[in-house]
Design a protein around this motif. Structure first.
Motif, PDB file in Angstrom:
ATOM      1  N   THR A  60       0.814  -1.224   0.000  1.00  0.00           N
ATOM      2  CA  THR A  60       0.000   0.000   0.000  1.00  0.00           C
ATOM      3  C   THR A  60       0.843   1.266   0.000  1.00  0.00           C
ATOM      4  OG1 THR A  60      -0.087   0.076   2.419  1.00  0.00           O
ATOM      5  CG2 THR A  60      -1.778  -1.223   1.292  1.00  0.00           C
ATOM      6  N   SER A  61       2.162   1.109   0.226  1.00  0.00           N
ATOM      7  CA  SER A  61       3.081   2.252   0.329  1.00  0.00           C
ATOM      8  C   SER A  61       2.779   3.130   1.546  1.00  0.00           C
ATOM      9  CB  SER A  61       3.042   3.110  -0.954  1.00  0.00           C
ATOM     10  OG  SER A  61       3.468   2.345  -2.065  1.00  0.00           O
ATOM     11  N   GLU A  62       1.972   2.618   2.453  1.00  0.00           N
ATOM     12  CA  GLU A  62       1.645   3.360   3.665  1.00  0.00           C
ATOM     13  C   GLU A  62       2.825   3.317   4.630  1.00  0.00           C
ATOM     14  OE1 GLU A  62      -1.468   3.181   7.467  1.00  0.00           O
ATOM     15  OE2 GLU A  62      -1.509   1.655   5.895  1.00  0.00           O
ATOM     16  N   VAL A  63       3.171   4.480   5.184  1.00  0.00           N
ATOM     17  CA  VAL A  63       4.268   4.577   6.143  1.00  0.00           C
ATOM     18  C   VAL A  63       3.704   4.424   7.562  1.00  0.00           C
ATOM     19  CG1 VAL A  63       6.103   6.030   7.084  1.00  0.00           C
ATOM     20  CG2 VAL A  63       5.612   6.063   4.629  1.00  0.00           C
ATOM     21  N   VAL A  64       4.244   3.442   8.289  1.00  0.00           N
ATOM     22  CA  VAL A  64       3.823   3.201   9.672  1.00  0.00           C
ATOM     23  C   VAL A  64       4.961   3.615  10.588  1.00  0.00           C
ATOM     24  CG1 VAL A  64       3.047   1.491  11.337  1.00  0.00           C
ATOM     25  CG2 VAL A  64       2.382   1.272   8.934  1.00  0.00           C
ATOM     26  N   GLU A  65       4.668   4.531  11.503  1.00  0.00           N
ATOM     27  CA  GLU A  65       5.702   5.114  12.359  1.00  0.00           C
ATOM     28  C   GLU A  65       5.418   4.824  13.824  1.00  0.00           C
ATOM     29  OE1 GLU A  65       6.630   9.652  13.446  1.00  0.00           O
ATOM     30  OE2 GLU A  65       7.096   9.158  11.360  1.00  0.00           O
ATOM     31  N   VAL A  66       6.466   4.616  14.593  1.00  0.00           N
ATOM     32  CA  VAL A  66       6.315   4.399  16.034  1.00  0.00           C
ATOM     33  C   VAL A  66       5.835   5.696  16.681  1.00  0.00           C
ATOM     34  CG1 VAL A  66       7.501   3.879  18.201  1.00  0.00           C
ATOM     35  CG2 VAL A  66       8.085   2.615  16.122  1.00  0.00           C
ATOM     36  N   LYS A  67       4.715   5.614  17.393  1.00  0.00           N
ATOM     37  CA  LYS A  67       4.171   6.783  18.085  1.00  0.00           C
ATOM     38  C   LYS A  67       4.775   6.880  19.479  1.00  0.00           C
ATOM     39  CE  LYS A  67      -0.310   6.838  15.721  1.00  0.00           C
ATOM     40  NZ  LYS A  67      -1.794   6.792  15.919  1.00  0.00           N
ATOM     41  N   ASN A  68       5.112   8.081  19.868  1.00  0.00           N
ATOM     42  CA  ASN A  68       5.781   8.325  21.142  1.00  0.00           C
ATOM     43  C   ASN A  68       4.763   8.597  22.256  1.00  0.00           C
ATOM     44  OD1 ASN A  68       7.520   8.950  23.192  1.00  0.00           O
ATOM     45  ND2 ASN A  68       8.225  10.897  22.307  1.00  0.00           N
ATOM     46  N   LEU A  69       4.636   7.657  23.199  1.00  0.00           N
ATOM     47  CA  LEU A  69       3.775   7.880  24.368  1.00  0.00           C
ATOM     48  C   LEU A  69       4.540   8.573  25.491  1.00  0.00           C
ATOM     49  CD1 LEU A  69       1.640   4.607  24.668  1.00  0.00           C
ATOM     50  CD2 LEU A  69       1.117   6.735  23.465  1.00  0.00           C
ATOM     51  N   PHE A  70       5.874   8.669  25.312  1.00  0.00           N
ATOM     52  CA  PHE A  70       6.711   9.342  26.313  1.00  0.00           C
ATOM     53  C   PHE A  70       6.831  10.815  25.929  1.00  0.00           C
ATOM     54  CE2 PHE A  70      10.626   9.954  28.867  1.00  0.00           C
ATOM     55  CZ  PHE A  70      10.216   9.335  30.030  1.00  0.00           C
ATOM     56  N   SER A  71       5.666  11.460  25.833  1.00  0.00           N
ATOM     57  CA  SER A  71       5.587  12.848  25.395  1.00  0.00           C
ATOM     58  C   SER A  71       4.320  13.465  25.967  1.00  0.00           C
ATOM     59  CB  SER A  71       5.560  12.926  23.864  1.00  0.00           C
ATOM     60  OG  SER A  71       4.398  12.278  23.364  1.00  0.00           O
ATOM     61  N   LEU A  72       4.122  14.768  25.756  1.00  0.00           N
ATOM     62  CA  LEU A  72       2.923  15.422  26.260  1.00  0.00           C
ATOM     63  C   LEU A  72       1.667  14.869  25.598  1.00  0.00           C
ATOM     64  CD1 LEU A  72       4.084  19.164  26.558  1.00  0.00           C
ATOM     65  CD2 LEU A  72       3.686  17.508  28.394  1.00  0.00           C
ATOM     66  N   SER A  73       1.733  14.664  24.269  1.00  0.00           N
ATOM     67  CA  SER A  73       0.564  14.094  23.573  1.00  0.00           C
ATOM     68  C   SER A  73       0.328  12.659  24.024  1.00  0.00           C
ATOM     69  CB  SER A  73       0.772  14.153  22.059  1.00  0.00           C
ATOM     70  OG  SER A  73       1.919  13.397  21.682  1.00  0.00           O
ATOM     71  N   GLY A  74       1.422  11.936  24.286  1.00  0.00           N
ATOM     72  CA  GLY A  74       1.288  10.572  24.781  1.00  0.00           C
ATOM     73  C   GLY A  74       0.685  10.544  26.172  1.00  0.00           C
ATOM     74  N   LEU A  75       1.095  11.499  27.014  1.00  0.00           N
ATOM     75  CA  LEU A  75       0.536  11.606  28.358  1.00  0.00           C
ATOM     76  C   LEU A  75      -0.963  11.880  28.303  1.00  0.00           C
ATOM     77  CD1 LEU A  75       1.522  11.559  31.334  1.00  0.00           C
ATOM     78  CD2 LEU A  75       1.624  14.069  31.208  1.00  0.00           C
ATOM     79  N   ASP A  76      -1.360  12.728  27.351  1.00  0.00           N
ATOM     80  CA  ASP A  76      -2.777  13.020  27.165  1.00  0.00           C
ATOM     81  C   ASP A  76      -3.532  11.752  26.789  1.00  0.00           C
ATOM     82  OD1 ASP A  76      -5.051  15.022  26.633  1.00  0.00           O
ATOM     83  OD2 ASP A  76      -4.886  13.986  24.708  1.00  0.00           O
ATOM     84  N   GLU A 360      -1.323   1.265  20.059  1.00  0.00           N
ATOM     85  CA  GLU A 360      -1.265   2.694  19.744  1.00  0.00           C
ATOM     86  C   GLU A 360       0.120   3.112  19.247  1.00  0.00           C
ATOM     87  OE1 GLU A 360      -2.636   6.678  19.456  1.00  0.00           O
ATOM     88  OE2 GLU A 360      -3.691   4.761  19.662  1.00  0.00           O
ATOM     89  N   THR A 361       1.167   2.516  19.811  1.00  0.00           N
ATOM     90  CA  THR A 361       2.533   2.898  19.432  1.00  0.00           C
ATOM     91  C   THR A 361       2.980   2.316  18.097  1.00  0.00           C
ATOM     92  OG1 THR A 361       3.431   1.001  20.653  1.00  0.00           O
ATOM     93  CG2 THR A 361       3.259   3.100  21.838  1.00  0.00           C
ATOM     94  N   ASN A 362       2.253   1.316  17.574  1.00  0.00           N
ATOM     95  CA  ASN A 362       2.613   0.635  16.309  1.00  0.00           C
ATOM     96  C   ASN A 362       3.881  -0.208  16.438  1.00  0.00           C
ATOM     97  OD1 ASN A 362       0.456   1.683  14.742  1.00  0.00           O
ATOM     98  ND2 ASN A 362       1.585   3.588  14.415  1.00  0.00           N
ATOM     99  N   LEU A 363       4.320  -0.488  17.652  1.00  0.00           N
ATOM    100  CA  LEU A 363       5.537  -1.277  17.824  1.00  0.00           C
ATOM    101  C   LEU A 363       5.398  -2.677  17.228  1.00  0.00           C
ATOM    102  CD1 LEU A 363       6.574  -0.300  21.468  1.00  0.00           C
ATOM    103  CD2 LEU A 363       7.905   0.091  19.388  1.00  0.00           C
ATOM    104  N   GLY A 364       4.242  -3.308  17.411  1.00  0.00           N
ATOM    105  CA  GLY A 364       4.034  -4.648  16.861  1.00  0.00           C
ATOM    106  C   GLY A 364       4.102  -4.653  15.345  1.00  0.00           C
ATOM    107  N   THR A 365       3.521  -3.632  14.716  1.00  0.00           N
ATOM    108  CA  THR A 365       3.531  -3.540  13.252  1.00  0.00           C
ATOM    109  C   THR A 365       4.944  -3.368  12.732  1.00  0.00           C
ATOM    110  OG1 THR A 365       1.337  -2.539  13.308  1.00  0.00           O
ATOM    111  CG2 THR A 365       2.605  -2.274  11.277  1.00  0.00           C
ATOM    112  N   VAL A 366       5.715  -2.512  13.377  1.00  0.00           N
ATOM    113  CA  VAL A 366       7.096  -2.266  12.957  1.00  0.00           C
ATOM    114  C   VAL A 366       7.936  -3.528  13.101  1.00  0.00           C
ATOM    115  CG1 VAL A 366       9.203  -0.985  13.507  1.00  0.00           C
ATOM    116  CG2 VAL A 366       7.003   0.203  13.449  1.00  0.00           C
TER     117      VAL A 366
END
Length: 505
Positions: A60-76, A360-366
């Protein structure tokens, strides 16, 4: 685990010592509730370390990126999703609703009386095979087998004077290890067929259109006997002897059914038959839907159906046995059932957070895509390629519990690779199903793993992840070896894995 080594052969002594070592190491881990909380924190930290790392889906050419939960948005996200993660923990609702029905049947004495009738009417050793077989076939009800069969298997073995954890293990092995086998087509077949066809379409659209839901049926049907026999032997020759004699607090002193119990059983049985007939009518009529039968509204509501099928006979039996004389009695019995699940409810909170964070972090996908890329770059062919693919699939199963979720990620990569090496998409899917099934029972990331631990703790309050894994490893290894032998015979004889589904592309 009780030591029975003086009665064992040298080989079994060695095996038992190895399993004892695994159990010891595993039980040094914190309690399951605390362990999932720690894992959730680890995921948060790792997501911060690898934030921005990405992979590209080659299809699909879709880019999957690790999301950072160790951040303000992650804290939210962590604070605002906690309740939803708990309530949305997939097995939670299914387990509690099903256990309301099963619990009422247990509290009123219906299961106890049913157990007595089985004990006095069926040879002891046939029950292990019957339990494993029922577990294998339970995939017809999607994941309901995880909730229904292990606790019933434990009760059944306890009533026979056998170790309840052996009954639980046999049922769990059949349900999880036998997930890739069945005598009938299941919703899993339909899901995997769609994903496999989509992946094959990138190489050969015309061939992809010929892939049907029966693509693995021949092999899956033959596997039912294989898994039933192996599961029975492992339970009787390895798991139960290693567990030794059950010396827990719960005892089942079975005596002949009394006149009242017999009457309750007859009326409860009649109630079950009437309820079952109504359910059959609903499944063929009002709740049939317009699509495939296994995707109908009825099957989507199967958890509630199971609840009703246990609740109605349990209620009737309770009235006849005088356990239920008014609405307060009913409320009390249902309350006792939920009280027995309090430990699981607490566990579900931390498990739900961990699984949600991991998703949520996409770690499994990566991790999965990197594993696929590794296979692509190995240059393996033939047996080496097959074993490497199976090994990566088994490894990925420790990070992503859902079968369909894993195949959604892996199929677009592996199916084209295998087609270019002359392996059919149907055969590749079969290899995936075997690899996924044999590791289901030993991965804590299986959504129902905490459920099984909660059931086991009813008989051994100190049981931990190590004990459960050490019980299930013999099944996992035996199923894998048995399936590899069957697969070798299948390939050598050139038997199609399903109708119109050859091994070679």
């Amino acid at each position: 685990m009780k030591d029975n080594s003086e009665k064992l052969s040298p080989l079994r002594k060695l095996l038992f010592r190895a399993l004892d070592g695994i159990e010891w190491i595993g039980n040094k881990l914190p309690s399951p509730l605390l362990l999932f909380a720690i894992l959730a924190l680890i995921v948060i930290v790792i997501s911060g370390i690898f934030s921005g790392v990405s992979v590209t889906n080659p299809t699909t050419s879709e880019v999957v990126e690790v999301k950072n939960l160790f951040s303000l948005s992650g804290l939210d996200y962590i604070f605002n999703s906690a309740v939803e993660n708990f309530i949305g923990f997939p097995p939670l609702g299914a387990v509690l609703v099903t256990m309301l029905g099963i619990g009422l049947a247990e509290q009123t004495g219906l299961i106890h009386s049913s157990l007595k009738s089985i004990v006095f009417g069926v040879p002891n050793r046939l029950l292990t095979a019957a339990l494993v077989f029922a577990g294998v076939m339970s995939s017809l009800a999607v994941n309901a087998g995880y909730v229904v069969l292990p606790p019933l298997g434990a009760v059944l073995f306890l009533g026979l004077g056998r170790h309840p954890l052996a009954g639980l293990a046999a049922a769990f092995a059949g349900v999880s290890g036998g997930f890739g086998a069945n005598l009938a087509l299941t919703s899993t077949d339909a899901i995997l067929q769609e994903l496999t066809a989509d992946a094959a379409r990138t190489i050969d659209p015309a061939y992809a259109d010929t892939i049907t839901v029966t693509m693995n049926y021949f092999f899956a049907a033959a596997s039912v006997l294989l898994i039933t026999v192996i599961g029975t032997l492992v339970t009787d020759k390895i798991v139960e002897p290693r567990l030794g004699k059950y010396e827990g607090e719960e005892e089942e002193n079975l005596e002949k059914l009394t006149a009242r119990e017999k009457r309750g059983m007859r009326l409860a049985g009649l109630g079950f038959l009437v309820t079952f007939a109504i359910m059959v009518y609903l499944s063929l009529g009002p709740l049939r839907g317009d699509g495939a039968y296994i995707d109908s509204p009825f099957f989507n509501a199967l958890v509630f159906v199971i609840f009703v099928l246990f609740f109605v006979p349990g209620l009737i039996y309770g009235i006849v046995s005088k356990e239920i004389q008014n609405d307060k009695d009913l409320t009390t019995l249902l309350g006792k059932t939920m009280a027995s699940m309090s430990g699981y409810i607490a566990l579900a909170f931390t498990a739900g957070q961990f699984i949600a964070y991991f998703r949520e972090t996409n770690l499994g996908t990566v991790i999965a895509f990197n594993g696929a890329e590794f296979l692509k770059n190995t240059g393996f062919t033939g047996t080496g390629l097959i074993l490497t693919f199976m090994g990566i699939t088994m490894l990925v199963n420790f990070f992503i519990g859902s079968s369909s979720a894993k195949w959604t990620i892996l199929a677009p990569v592996f199916v084209p690779i295998m087609m270019n090496l002359d392996y059919s998409p149907e055969f590749t899917t079969l290899l995936y199903r075997i690899s996924d099934s044999v590791t289901n029972m030993v991965t804590p990331l299986l959504l129902y793993f905490p459920v099984i631990i909660a059931f086991a703790q009813r008989y051994d309050k100190k049981i931990g992840i190590g004990t459960l894994i050490s019980m299930m490893i013999p099944y996992s290894v035996a199923f894998l070896l048995g399936w590899l032998v069957l697969l070798l015979v299948w390939v050598l004889l050139g038997i199609p894995v399903g109708p119109g589904a050859p091994i070679s592309y």
